[in-house]
Design an enzyme around this catalytic site. Structure first.
Site, PDB file in Angstrom:
ATOM      1  N   HIS A 243      18.495  19.342  -1.297  1.00 51.45           N
ATOM      2  CA  HIS A 243      19.385  18.292  -1.801  1.00 51.45           C
ATOM      3  C   HIS A 243      20.721  18.841  -2.294  1.00 51.45           C
ATOM      4  O   HIS A 243      21.675  18.095  -2.470  1.00 51.45           O
ATOM      5  CB  HIS A 243      18.692  17.452  -2.882  1.00 51.45           C
ATOM      6  CG  HIS A 243      18.591  18.100  -4.230  1.00 51.45           C
ATOM      7  ND1 HIS A 243      17.469  18.755  -4.654  1.00 51.45           N
ATOM      8  CD2 HIS A 243      19.468  18.163  -5.250  1.00 51.45           C
ATOM      9  CE1 HIS A 243      17.657  19.201  -5.886  1.00 51.45           C
ATOM     10  NE2 HIS A 243      18.871  18.849  -6.276  1.00 51.45           N
TER      11      HIS A 243
ATOM     12  N   ASP B  47      11.883  20.240  -0.287  1.00 56.93           N
ATOM     13  CA  ASP B  47      13.256  20.280  -0.802  1.00 56.93           C
ATOM     14  C   ASP B  47      13.795  21.707  -0.870  1.00 56.93           C
ATOM     15  O   ASP B  47      14.412  22.112  -1.855  1.00 56.93           O
ATOM     16  CB  ASP B  47      13.336  19.622  -2.184  1.00 56.93           C
ATOM     17  CG  ASP B  47      14.779  19.333  -2.600  1.00 56.93           C
ATOM     18  OD1 ASP B  47      15.654  19.330  -1.718  1.00 56.93           O
ATOM     19  OD2 ASP B  47      15.024  19.128  -3.802  1.00 56.93           O
TER      20      ASP B  47
ATOM     21  N   GLY C 106      23.075  20.987 -11.737  1.00 61.31           N
ATOM     22  CA  GLY C 106      23.736  22.204 -11.274  1.00 61.31           C
ATOM     23  C   GLY C 106      22.792  23.386 -11.213  1.00 61.31           C
ATOM     24  O   GLY C 106      23.072  24.388 -10.559  1.00 61.31           O
ATOM     25  N   ASN C 107      21.634  23.294 -11.907  1.00 64.98           N
ATOM     26  CA  ASN C 107      20.630  24.350 -11.844  1.00 64.98           C
ATOM     27  C   ASN C 107      19.797  24.271 -10.576  1.00 64.98           C
ATOM     28  O   ASN C 107      19.062  25.209 -10.251  1.00 64.98           O
ATOM     29  CB  ASN C 107      19.675  24.276 -13.035  1.00 64.98           C
ATOM     30  CG  ASN C 107      20.166  25.039 -14.247  1.00 64.98           C
ATOM     31  OD1 ASN C 107      20.547  24.443 -15.241  1.00 64.98           O
ATOM     32  ND2 ASN C 107      20.189  26.357 -14.159  1.00 64.98           N
ATOM     33  N   SER C 108      19.860  23.151  -9.861  1.00 63.60           N
ATOM     34  CA  SER C 108      19.036  22.974  -8.665  1.00 63.60           C
ATOM     35  C   SER C 108      19.239  24.116  -7.681  1.00 63.60           C
ATOM     36  O   SER C 108      20.365  24.482  -7.346  1.00 63.60           O
ATOM     37  CB  SER C 108      19.382  21.658  -7.970  1.00 63.60           C
ATOM     38  OG  SER C 108      18.689  20.597  -8.535  1.00 63.60           O
TER      39      SER C 108
END
Length: 501
Positions: free
Chosen positions: A129, A159, A231-233
């Site tokens: 994502h 994901d 933003g950590n994804s």
């Protein structure tokens, strides 16, 4: 596409802080270790250069041309003049927009996420994502160096995504650890790009393992209270050995910020997916060829299974590997390739993780007895099947069918007229439900007019009399519920247990 996704936030809107009384004394007496182990700084220093920011850009169509909505400002508001000037300047003469109106031009959007280097040749792992639908992807190293990256492959179901870029200097890479060895309460470290702030380090503990939060078919998340934000994804979750034990993927939050409920894809899953994406550019998952459903307490009682466990086979694909192996609807899978199957999710994950073409032993319970079948796994075709609604046709008058009542159901023989009325395929055989008592157990279990009872207590039925005989026999046997095999008009099967008391 910008980072750790808030999930299930509606469930948490009414949560409030509790037990604040005496908090000061608790904090004052807390040992220094409560802030985390002393080695965190050393680990962060060792691995932080392997953590990267992912920058993406995407061209999107403008929503201009009258599609936008001008804010409604109360007359006399101090902002009225500002908004009038702003929106009039964006439009052309007469407020309709001109040839050079930027409102009508396609525009670029940018987003940022996180990732980490697993190979000094420039291989990066992140979340799907983070890079989904991107026109351009760039990797930003810890020292600020920005390099264009190419997409190697993605797996939407977990994901995950793999990127590749050409290094301009020597890189630092990190290795995967064994997520199966994680213990509850073990310290972990998250590093990433929260709110575009760059390499940020947070620490916490493993709060839970094997979490299923209904995000996908193979949910098996590590839950952590290490701060994870937008933003950590795609960023790594490290153990105290500096090994990657998870990929930070989403959060549960009513606000979009961390409240201590973060979730990471375990490294055991990540490593297997990454390996296939690098080899094939896609996932090649094992396929058993069955439709499964949970074994409820009622179903377990009907099938003489104690305790309730396994995955109930509701249907078998005619072209799937399970068919020639002799697996049938009504079988309960309790073991697969030497691993216990507690529920349908267990079976889905273990089958998907098994190599295509491998012969495996499948342990089943059939009519109360355990059996073993050997199955050679096929390959799961990962395609989205679009379901088109059938065109509505004008219904012709049909003769009122003769019905009988049982289990809170109106039952009738499946005639040509009833097939036409309820759009039931010719391949579907059984007894049709023409009505449901709204106060019955059948209504609670979501049976409805148009459903077809194929089997009762694992015996085929052809008319309402057959159903009633089977139900009477179940009562005489002293059972509390009867197991029905039910089909919809398309022939898709499911098991339903109804109370006979």
């Amino acid at each position: 596409m910008t980072g750790a996704r808030p999930a299930l936030s509606r469930r948490l809107r009414h949560l409030a802080a509790a037990m604040t009384i005496g908090a000061a004394s608790i904090v004052a007496s807390a040992p220094a270790l409560a802030r985390g182990p002393d080695g965190i700084a050393d680990i962060a220093e060792k691995v932080i250069d392997a953590v990267v920011n992912i920058s993406t850009s995407q061209t999107v169509e403008s929503k201009g041309g009258g599609g936008g909505v001008t804010p409604q400002i109360p007359p006399g508001s101090p902002f009225e003049e500002f908004f009038d000037d702003f929106f009039k300047n964006r439009k052309g003469p007469g407020g309709k927009g001109g040839e050079n109106n930027r409102e009508f031009q396609p525009r670029k959007t940018n987003s940022l996420g996180s990732g980490f280097i697993i190979d000094t040749a420039g291989v990066v792992v992140t979340n799907n994502h983070v890079i989904a639908d991107a026109d351009e992807i760039n990797v930003i190293l810890n020292d600020g160096t920005k390099i264009k990256a190419e997409l190697v492959g993605v797996d939407k179901k977990t994901d995950l995504a793999v990127l590749k870029f050409k290094p301009t200097k020597p890189l630092v890479a990190v290795k995967f650890g064994d997520s199966d060895k994680l213990r509850l309460g073990e310290w972990v470290i998250a590093i990433g790009n929260p709110f575009s702030l760059g390499g940020s380090v947070t620490a916490g503990i493993v709060s839970a393992r094997n979490r299923d939060i209904a995000q996908g078919p193979y949910d098996n998340y590590i839950q952590t209270d290490a701060s994870i934000n937008r933003g950590n994804s795609g960023g790594p979750l490290f153990n105290l050995e500096g090994e990657v034990v998870g990929v930070n993927t989403l959060i549960i939050s009513p606000t979009g910020g961390s409240i201590g409920l973060g979730f990471a894809v375990p490294s055991k899953t990540v490593a297997a997916v990454v390996d296939q994406l690098q080899k094939f550019g896609e996932l090649r998952r094992g396929w058993l060829g069955v439709r499964i459903q949970p074994v409820t307490e009622e179903i377990a009682e009907s099938l003489s299974i104690k305790p309730a466990r396994g995955a109930l086979v509701a249907g078998v694909d005619d072209k799937g590997p399970a068919k020639p192996a002799g697996i049938e609807p009504g079988d309960v899978v309790v073991r697969f390739d030497g691993k216990d199957v507690k529920d349908p999710k267990d079976l889905s994950r273990v089958v998907a993780d098994t190599a295509v073409g491998k012969e495996v032993e499948v342990g089943i319970i059939r009519k109360g007895k355990e059996e073993t079948r050997k199955v050679t796994l096929g390959r799961l075709e990962d395609t989205d099947k679009a379901k088109e609604a059938a065109a509505k046709t004008k219904e012709e008058p049909v003769e009122k069918p003769v019905t009988q009542k049982a289990l809170g159901l109106d039952l009738a023989t499946l005639s040509k007229d009833l097939r036409s009325k309820y759009k039931i395929k010719e391949t579907v055989k059984g007894v049709i439900i023409t009505g449901v008592d709204g106060k019955s157990d059948a209504a609670t279990k979501r049976l409805s007019a148009g459903d077809v009872i194929v089997e009762v207590a694992q015996e085929s039925v052809a008319n309402a009399g057959d159903v009633m005989k089977r139900v009477d026999q179940v009562k005489k046997d002293g059972k509390k519920s009867v197991l029905l095999l039910v089909a919809n008009g398309e022939g898709e099967l499911r098991f339903v247990a109804l109370s006979v008391q």
